[in-house]
Each structure stands twice: as structure tokens, then as C-alpha cells.
Enzyme design. Sequence first.
Site, PDB file in Angstrom:
ATOM      1  N   GLY A 146      -5.059   3.259   5.240  1.00  0.00           N
ATOM      2  CA  GLY A 146      -4.341   3.610   6.454  1.00  0.00           C
ATOM      3  C   GLY A 146      -5.027   3.143   7.724  1.00  0.00           C
TER       4      GLY A 146
ATOM      5  N   GLY B 222      -5.491   7.165   4.613  1.00  0.00           N
ATOM      6  CA  GLY B 222      -4.622   8.320   4.796  1.00  0.00           C
ATOM      7  C   GLY B 222      -5.104   9.485   3.953  1.00  0.00           C
TER       8      GLY B 222
ATOM      9  N   GLU C   4      -6.551   0.694  -3.137  1.00  0.00           N
ATOM     10  CA  GLU C   4      -5.493   1.585  -3.625  1.00  0.00           C
ATOM     11  C   GLU C   4      -5.254   1.496  -5.130  1.00  0.00           C
ATOM     12  OE1 GLU C   4      -5.056   1.240   0.692  1.00  0.00           O
ATOM     13  OE2 GLU C   4      -5.373  -0.215  -0.909  1.00  0.00           O
TER      14      GLU C   4
ATOM     15  N   ASP D  45      -0.949  -1.026   0.630  1.00  0.00           N
ATOM     16  CA  ASP D  45       0.294  -0.750   1.348  1.00  0.00           C
ATOM     17  C   ASP D  45       0.068  -0.851   2.846  1.00  0.00           C
ATOM     18  OD1 ASP D  45      -1.340   1.463   1.503  1.00  0.00           O
ATOM     19  OD2 ASP D  45       0.145   2.920   0.877  1.00  0.00           O
TER      20      ASP D  45
END
Length: 380
Positions: free
Chosen positions: A122, A73, A145, A153
Site C-alpha cells: 500500500g 495496508g 503479496e 496490487d
Amino acid sequence: MALTLSFVRETNQVLFAGNSCVKEVILNRPHKLNILNHEMISQMKERLALYENDPSVKLIILKANGKAYCAGGDVISAVTSSIAGHWTYPASFYKKQLTLDHLIATYKKPVVSLINGVVMGGGAGLSMNTNFRVVTERTVFAMPEASIGLSPDVGASYFLSRLPGHFGEYLGLTGRRLNGAEMFKCGLATHFVPSKKLNLLEKALYSVTTSDSSTITALIDKFTEIVYLKEGSPLKRLDTINKCFSKGTVEEIVLSLEKEIEVNGTEKWIADALNYMRGSCPTSLKIWLRSVREGRVQSIEQCLSRDYNIACHFFRRTISSDFYEGSRAKLFDKDNKPTWDPPKLELVTEEMVNQFFENVEDENWECLQLPHRPNITSKL
């Protein structure tokens, strides 16, 4: 730090193609490694909803142009928008991203992900919960991350927790990169197809006129090849990984890895794991260990909702500013010297970790409300 801004609007960031039965969704931001932004997510969500309700559409192909499938992302936009305005700006973007991940994970029609390049963060959220996950020798997977002060996530606590043994703990705590063969062998991918055959597979998929999984599987099988693990692959050390990464705390995992080196000598995969964990955000590592273990017995909806809570706490900065510090060190100043707070694992208390799993107490915040999608089961 100096930022270069462009006021020219990017166009055609997602392309849509196909025929009456087969639709292609193509990430088309190759110069940015197909990093997801708000506009891309909005376009995909809208179009996929239309395809799902169109009875003539039988199959979705999810692919990307360029050398990367999707490197994650748009973290830089999340940070800059928050600093320039309010922490709920990145929260709004992230909420839309998770609703797209949920739509794909619970999609009523088969989705084939053609993953020919880097897939991280993402990008994994888009692809890892699809029915068919086709990788090549060019595929590279990672969830890094924790190195920027976040925690793996986009549903990672769901799809990584279901890998063999404690391999999911290992991937999230160490940021380890996997190649296509390793992805296939551990179950992250359903098929391995050499990149030279990918165009032929894509053309063959255009002939599909049914949503029958066995028919689609048989078609993809025609293009697959047997793969072998390299000698240094961590999957060949799964017994050791299970022994070390099954420990109750991150500190115990680190100690177990250090003891492994004392007894059996230094192995590169252990040294790499320890170096990554020592440089990553201590709070993020502890959050991931708890998250992946909760995710092992939870639904995709529960995992995504928890991811939203955790990320919003990071965005809001009332518990910790580590996400902003990690982004500064890795993405803006690029000195690779983040100053984590707390700086050591033993200083991150259970009470601090618990706060990330609770709802955000803020008048501008609401829980993630995912739509009810009956009789749909996730693909893993």
C-alpha cells in the site's frame, strides 16, 4: 491464535502541515511502520481533495515519520474484520484505498514523495505514481503479496510493468527487495538524495510558489547524488532476467531459472528468486504474471479496477482461501508454513486464474467506479 486488542483510539495518525503554497501530508503511525488503515486513508483523501481545489496550493509533499515510509495496508484488520463479520468489510476498505491511489496518480498538482525507509504494498500505491519520487540509502522497496496469498496490487501492474524489460515481472514474482540506488536506476524513483540532506531538501521545497515541474526538478536536483549499483544487484543481470521472465508461464520461468543455474552455476539472486517462488502461493504467482502483462498496455484506471476484482475474490474465499491461509502462516501463527490450495503451479489451471479477473457475482458487490478526471495523465 491469540490476538491482543486495544480499545484506545489512535489519534494524529496523519499529520498535515505546510504554508499557503506547499502542503505536507505526513504518515504518523511509526510504531506500526505507518501501515495504512481506514481512518488514515479517509483523512488523506479528504484533505488532498481540498488541496487540489485550492488555487493557492502549488505543491504537495508526501512523507512519513519513523523508520518506515509505509509497509503496506492493514492486512491483519482486513482478515479479522472479515472473519468476524462479512467479506465485504475488507473490500470496502480496499475500495477506499484504491480511490486514494487513483486520486494521487491523477493529481492536478505536483506531488513529491520523500521515501526514507521501507515502502511496500500500500505504501507503493501511494508513492509510485507521484511526479517526484525521492529515495535515500535507507529506502527499501518490495511487493511481497504473493508470499501471503495475495497478488501485487494497488496499481503495481501499471507502475511495475513500465520498468525496463521484464523487471516488473521479476519483482512481483520474487518479492525482491530493492534499495534506493536500485529504485533510481530502474526508474521507480526519480531522484536519489542522501538521508542527511533530506531535511534541507524539505525546507527548500517550502519555498516553492509554482507548480512548474521544471522548477521543482531543478530544486531537487541540487540535493541529489550519483549512485552506483552493487555487484550483486539484479539490475546488473537484466539480460538474464529478460530471458527468463519473458517466458509465457510461471512454470517456464522457473524452468528457465533452473537451467540458468545448470549452465552458469548458482547465483544468489537466482537462488533467492527460486526459493521465494517455491514458498509463495502458486495461484498468486499466476495471477501476477497475467496481471502485469495486461497492465503494460492498460491505463491506471483499468489496472486499479482489476486489482479490486482480484482482491475481492481473495476476500470472498469462493475460489480460494489462500489469502487467509497465507495471513495465518505469516502474520498470526507465524509458523511460515502455509498450506496452499492448490499446492503446486501445475495444478493451478487457467480456468481458476480466469475467475479472479471476472466480476464478483454477489448481491453485496459492485465494480470499482473511479471518478472521471479529464486531461490528467499518470506520472510514469
